[in-house]
Motif scaffolding. Structure first.
Motif, PDB file in Angstrom:
ATOM      1  N   GLU A  34      38.458  35.775  26.825  1.00 16.11           N
ATOM      2  CA  GLU A  34      36.963  36.269  27.110  1.00 16.11           C
ATOM      3  C   GLU A  34      37.136  37.498  28.183  1.00 16.11           C
ATOM      4  O   GLU A  34      37.714  37.288  28.914  1.00 16.11           O
ATOM      5  N   ALA A  60      32.373  39.985  31.998  1.00 15.87           N
ATOM      6  CA  ALA A  60      32.233  40.219  33.798  1.00 15.87           C
ATOM      7  C   ALA A  60      31.203  39.560  34.192  1.00 15.87           C
ATOM      8  O   ALA A  60      29.920  39.742  33.574  1.00 15.87           O
ATOM      9  N   LYS A 115      45.088  39.344  28.068  1.00 17.34           N
ATOM     10  CA  LYS A 115      44.273  39.057  28.814  1.00 17.34           C
ATOM     11  C   LYS A 115      44.744  38.978  30.210  1.00 17.34           C
ATOM     12  O   LYS A 115      43.944  39.849  30.914  1.00 17.34           O
ATOM     13  N   LEU A 142      42.795  46.037  35.823  1.00 18.38           N
ATOM     14  CA  LEU A 142      41.347  46.432  36.218  1.00 18.38           C
ATOM     15  C   LEU A 142      41.555  46.088  37.935  1.00 18.38           C
ATOM     16  O   LEU A 142      41.257  47.180  38.541  1.00 18.38           O
ATOM     17  N   ILE A 154      41.327  48.993  41.609  1.00 21.82           N
ATOM     18  CA  ILE A 154      40.542  48.718  42.652  1.00 21.82           C
ATOM     19  C   ILE A 154      41.621  48.728  43.991  1.00 21.82           C
ATOM     20  O   ILE A 154      41.230  49.359  44.953  1.00 21.82           O
ATOM     21  N   PHE A 187      35.846  51.437  37.562  1.00 20.99           N
ATOM     22  CA  PHE A 187      36.593  50.675  38.342  1.00 20.99           C
ATOM     23  C   PHE A 187      37.370  51.399  39.395  1.00 20.99           C
ATOM     24  O   PHE A 187      38.426  51.009  39.804  1.00 20.99           O
ATOM     25  N   LYS A 198      35.654  52.080  42.286  1.00 17.73           N
ATOM     26  CA  LYS A 198      34.664  52.148  43.648  1.00 17.73           C
ATOM     27  C   LYS A 198      35.472  51.235  44.648  1.00 17.73           C
ATOM     28  O   LYS A 198      35.712  50.268  44.761  1.00 17.73           O
ATOM     29  N   SER A 223      35.919  49.231  48.131  1.00 18.78           N
ATOM     30  CA  SER A 223      35.019  48.240  48.480  1.00 18.78           C
ATOM     31  C   SER A 223      35.807  47.252  49.733  1.00 18.78           C
ATOM     32  O   SER A 223      36.855  47.678  50.068  1.00 18.78           O
ATOM     33  N   GLY A 265      36.839  40.287  44.558  1.00 15.04           N
ATOM     34  CA  GLY A 265      36.780  38.833  44.734  1.00 15.04           C
ATOM     35  C   GLY A 265      36.626  38.346  43.218  1.00 15.04           C
ATOM     36  O   GLY A 265      36.825  39.186  42.251  1.00 15.04           O
ATOM     37  N   CYS A 311      38.809  35.326  38.985  1.00  8.21           N
ATOM     38  CA  CYS A 311      39.779  35.587  38.247  1.00  8.21           C
ATOM     39  C   CYS A 311      40.827  36.629  38.590  1.00  8.21           C
ATOM     40  O   CYS A 311      42.027  36.306  38.235  1.00  8.21           O
ATOM     41  N   ASP A 339      44.637  35.474  38.151  1.00  7.49           N
ATOM     42  CA  ASP A 339      45.361  35.890  36.849  1.00  7.49           C
ATOM     43  C   ASP A 339      46.395  36.762  37.156  1.00  7.49           C
ATOM     44  O   ASP A 339      47.657  36.790  36.700  1.00  7.49           O
ATOM     45  N   PHE A 386      30.317  37.596  45.158  1.00 12.90           N
ATOM     46  CA  PHE A 386      31.368  38.130  45.167  1.00 12.90           C
ATOM     47  C   PHE A 386      31.348  39.549  44.664  1.00 12.90           C
ATOM     48  O   PHE A 386      31.821  40.606  44.693  1.00 12.90           O
ATOM     49  N   GLU A 388      26.971  44.440  47.043  1.00 16.26           N
ATOM     50  CA  GLU A 388      26.317  45.587  46.490  1.00 16.26           C
ATOM     51  C   GLU A 388      25.129  45.452  45.864  1.00 16.26           C
ATOM     52  O   GLU A 388      24.275  46.052  44.880  1.00 16.26           O
TER      53      GLU A 388
HETATM   54  C1  UGA Z   1      36.674  40.471  35.799  1.00 16.90           C
HETATM   55  C2  UGA Z   1      36.855  41.459  34.491  1.00 16.90           C
HETATM   56  O1  UGA Z   1      35.886  42.607  34.700  1.00 16.90           O
HETATM   57  C3  UGA Z   1      36.380  40.781  33.263  1.00 16.90           C
HETATM   58  O2  UGA Z   1      36.613  41.654  32.190  1.00 16.90           O
HETATM   59  C4  UGA Z   1      37.019  39.651  33.124  1.00 16.90           C
HETATM   60  O3  UGA Z   1      36.757  38.706  31.794  1.00 16.90           O
HETATM   61  C5  UGA Z   1      36.753  38.521  34.446  1.00 16.90           C
HETATM   62  O4  UGA Z   1      37.443  39.394  35.485  1.00 16.90           O
HETATM   63  C6  UGA Z   1      37.660  37.294  34.405  1.00 16.90           C
HETATM   64  O5  UGA Z   1      38.476  37.233  33.674  1.00 16.90           O
HETATM   65  O6  UGA Z   1      37.162  36.594  34.837  1.00 16.90           O
HETATM   66  P1  UGA Z   1      34.304  39.704  37.284  1.00 16.90           P
HETATM   67  O7  UGA Z   1      35.413  39.053  37.962  1.00 16.90           O
HETATM   68  O8  UGA Z   1      33.209  38.719  36.738  1.00 16.90           O
HETATM   69  O9  UGA Z   1      34.983  40.221  35.821  1.00 16.90           O
HETATM   70  O10 UGA Z   1      33.863  41.061  37.818  1.00 16.90           O
HETATM   71  P2  UGA Z   1      34.231  42.595  38.081  1.00 16.90           P
HETATM   72  O11 UGA Z   1      33.104  43.543  37.657  1.00 16.90           O
HETATM   73  O12 UGA Z   1      35.333  42.858  37.370  1.00 16.90           O
HETATM   74  O13 UGA Z   1      34.483  42.451  39.386  1.00 16.90           O
HETATM   75  C7  UGA Z   1      35.405  41.894  40.282  1.00 16.90           C
HETATM   76  C8  UGA Z   1      35.459  42.195  41.700  1.00 16.90           C
HETATM   77  O14 UGA Z   1      35.995  43.649  41.865  1.00 16.90           O
HETATM   78  C9  UGA Z   1      34.235  41.938  42.372  1.00 16.90           C
HETATM   79  O15 UGA Z   1      34.502  41.617  43.520  1.00 16.90           O
HETATM   80  C10 UGA Z   1      33.771  43.555  42.427  1.00 16.90           C
HETATM   81  O16 UGA Z   1      32.696  43.730  43.548  1.00 16.90           O
HETATM   82  C11 UGA Z   1      35.028  44.252  42.564  1.00 16.90           C
HETATM   83  N1  UGA Z   1      35.008  45.725  42.262  1.00 16.90           N
HETATM   84  C12 UGA Z   1      34.948  46.204  41.084  1.00 16.90           C
HETATM   85  C13 UGA Z   1      35.364  46.721  43.262  1.00 16.90           C
HETATM   86  O17 UGA Z   1      35.444  46.353  44.241  1.00 16.90           O
HETATM   87  N2  UGA Z   1      35.378  48.132  42.784  1.00 16.90           N
HETATM   88  C14 UGA Z   1      35.127  48.342  41.617  1.00 16.90           C
HETATM   89  O18 UGA Z   1      35.143  49.749  41.139  1.00 16.90           O
HETATM   90  C15 UGA Z   1      34.804  47.352  40.519  1.00 16.90           C
END
Ligand code: UGA
Ligand code: NAD
Length: 464
Positions: A161, A164, A220, A227, A231, A265, A267, A269, A273, A276, A280, A338, A416
């Motif tokens: 999956e 997000a 996965k 990703l 970051i 991705f 940004k 921060s 958190g 995953c 992972d 998170f 945010e």
């Molecule tokens: C992430 C992946 O984006 C999903 O594709 C994946 O399915 C999922 O993990 C998973 O395997 O659990 P998620 O953790 O829900 O999803 O959220 P994200 O939007 O990826 O953000 C993860 C963390 O990175 C957050 O703390 C967010 O604030 C941070 N982030 C994200 C940044 O600091 N900068 C960015 O540019 C993007």
């Protein structure tokens, strides 16, 4: 109503719940039963306060529940009647034993697989939905094969999956891709097509990608690692920005305009958190070590180390800025989840921050629009404990940003949430001790305006 297909999903969590709710909403002729051993969670799914906050989820659950979507603790009954079974249980990092701190704990996967093997009385397609190390499906297949009988056999698929949190429903309704890995046998390919035909009800065919099992499993882990790596890369650059006077938002924007890099991705921060990314990547590190690829392991491990560095760096900058001591100072934390639009706090940078500030004997006032006080208490006192007495003495959970800012020396934005962009900062300034410091760990605040009000502003990745 008679259904053409029956789906069982083992695990009613952040993935199983939304994923199968969307399947139910897109396929009226399919009966979807989501099961879990956690009675309280199932009770919540069956109530008006569903256990997960996710924009759009409640509407779908309320529309489908009792029609073709069911939540139950009767795992065996759901297995018995299902044609397809999603295994969507948790796969946390192992805390003890071999691979502790890195490897995934596959005990829940194994327990669910053994249950299917024991209970099934007809052919089942078993779908690995949880995120697992490469070749886990092989172990599942061995358990299932060992229990096959003339009329009971199993096919195994990998269907990771990619949703997000915060955008789960949008991601599920309009995914970039659906990935289905299978054994390259006649039966395996047939099972792959059976699952593909479910998704094909709403996902364009070209976005349904079919691969071998191991490629799907590794994709996965690779996607999350790539990703998270972006970051950590921009966060590493944010440290250089602060030291040089460059602006990380400008750097990120200009880099992202290159179509080969792209804007997402990037940004900066206070650190990523979520349940995953770290898990992972550590999993990938462990896999690399197990395969005797230490350089590869070190490469990916650095993404996690950089994230730890970013959190530490930010926490230290708060103490340094507040004249090298925060003992008995009052600190307002805005955001505990998170990321925005979720109540999930797993691995939230806010947990590490608050623990750090508590060790420095600060008083903490926290506001988050979706995280309940009981969750904060759990995160801060149960896991990797802060003393409960210390918590009761030092931590106050508030019901608004304004209450949280009462009499504080510093406001720190850690999630945010959109509402933090448009708060009445004049009002907040009026409530604070002076000098009034505001730290932006998410680069969302109107800094110029805040400076005019009189705030001392400190923003990640901004040198001024
Ligand atoms: C992430 C992946 O984006 C999903 O594709 C994946 O399915 C999922 O993990 C998973 O395997 O659990 P998620 O953790 O829900 O999803 O959220 P994200 O939007 O990826 O953000 C993860 C963390 O990175 C957050 O703390 C967010 O604030 C941070 N982030 C994200 C940044 O600091 N900068 C960015 O540019 C993007
Ligand atoms: P979760 O902890 O929210 O949910 C897992 C559920 O499985 C729990 O409610 C638990 O009680 C249940 N469970 C465990 N063993 C069981 C058993 N034997 N029988 C019945 N129920 C059982 O976890 P989650 O966030 O939904 O993640 C599930 C998997 O999906 C993980 O492998 C995760 O890495 C992966 N994943 C998560 C996300 C996300 O955004 N959270 C996104 C993509 C993939």
């Amino acid at each position: 109503m008679s259904f053409t297909t029956k789906i069982c999903c083992i695990g009613a969590g952040y993935v199983g719940g939304p994923t199968c709710a969307v399947i139910a909403s897109k396929c009226a002729d399919i009966k979807v039963t989501i099961v879990d051993i956690n009675q309280a969670r199932i009770d919540a799914w069956n109530s008006k306060d569903i256990p997960i906050y996710e924009p759009g989820l409640e509407e779908i659950v309320f529309a489908q529940r009792g029609k073709n979507l069911f939540f139950s603790t009767d795992v065996d009954a759901a297995i018995l009647e299902a044609d397809l079974i999603f295994v969507s249980v948790n796969t946390p990092t192992k805390k003890t034993g071999m691979g502790a701190g890195f490897a995934a704990d596959l005990a829940y996967i194994e327990a669910a697989t053994r249950r299917i093997a024991l209970v099934a009385k007809s052919h089942k397609i078993v779908i690995e939905k949880s995120t697992v190390p490469c070749r886990t499906a092989e172990s599942m297949r061995k358990i299932l094969d060992a229990n096959s009988r003339a009329d009971v056999n199993f096919d195994i698929l990998s269907n990771p999956e990619f949703l997000a949190e915060g955008t789960a429903i949008k991601d599920l309704q309009n995914p970039d891709r659906v990935l289905i890995g299978s054994m390259q046998t006649e039966a395996g390919l047939k099972a792959q097509q059976a699952l593909a035909s479910v998704y094909a009800r709403w996902v364009p065919k070209e976005r349904i990608v079919t691969t071998r099992l191991w490629s799907s499993e590794l994709t996965k882990l690779a996607s999350n690692a790539l990703l998270a790596q972006r970051i950590s890369s921009i966060n590493a650059l944010s440290a250089i920005c602060e030291a040089t006077g460059a602006d990380v938002d400008e750097v990120s924007y200009a880099c992202g305009l290159d179509s080969r890099i792209g804007p997402k991705f990037l940004k900066a921060s206070v650190g990523f958190g979520g349940s995953c990314f770290q898990k992972d990547i550590l999993n990938l590190v462990y896999l690399s070590q197990s395969l005797h690829l230490p350089e590869v392991a070190d490469y990916w491990n650095q993404v996690v180390l950089m994230n730890e560095y970013q959190k530490r760096r930010f926490a230290e900058s708060v103490v340094r800025t507040l004249f090298n001591t925060i003992t008995n100072k009052n600190i307002c934390i805005l955001g505990f989840a998170f990321k925005k639009d979720t109540g999930d706090t797993r691995e939230s940078a806010a947990i590490a921050m608050v623990k750090y500030f508590l060790k420095e004997n600060a008083n903490i006032r926290i506001y988050d629009p979706k995280v309940p006080a009981s969750q904060m208490l759990y995160d801060l006192t149960v896991e990797d404990k802060v003393d409960v007495e210390q918590y009761n003495k030092r931590v106050t959970v508030c019901d608004s940003a304004y209450t949280a800012a009462d009499g504080v020396d510093a406001v720190i934005v850690l999630t945010e949430w959109d509402e933090f962009k448009t708060l009445d900062y004049k009002r907040i300034y009026g409530k604070m001790n002076k000098p009034a410091f505001i730290f932006d760990g998410r680069l969302i605040l109107p800094t110029a305006e805040l400076k005019k009000i009189g705030f001392q502003t400190i923003t990640i990745g901004k040198g001024d």
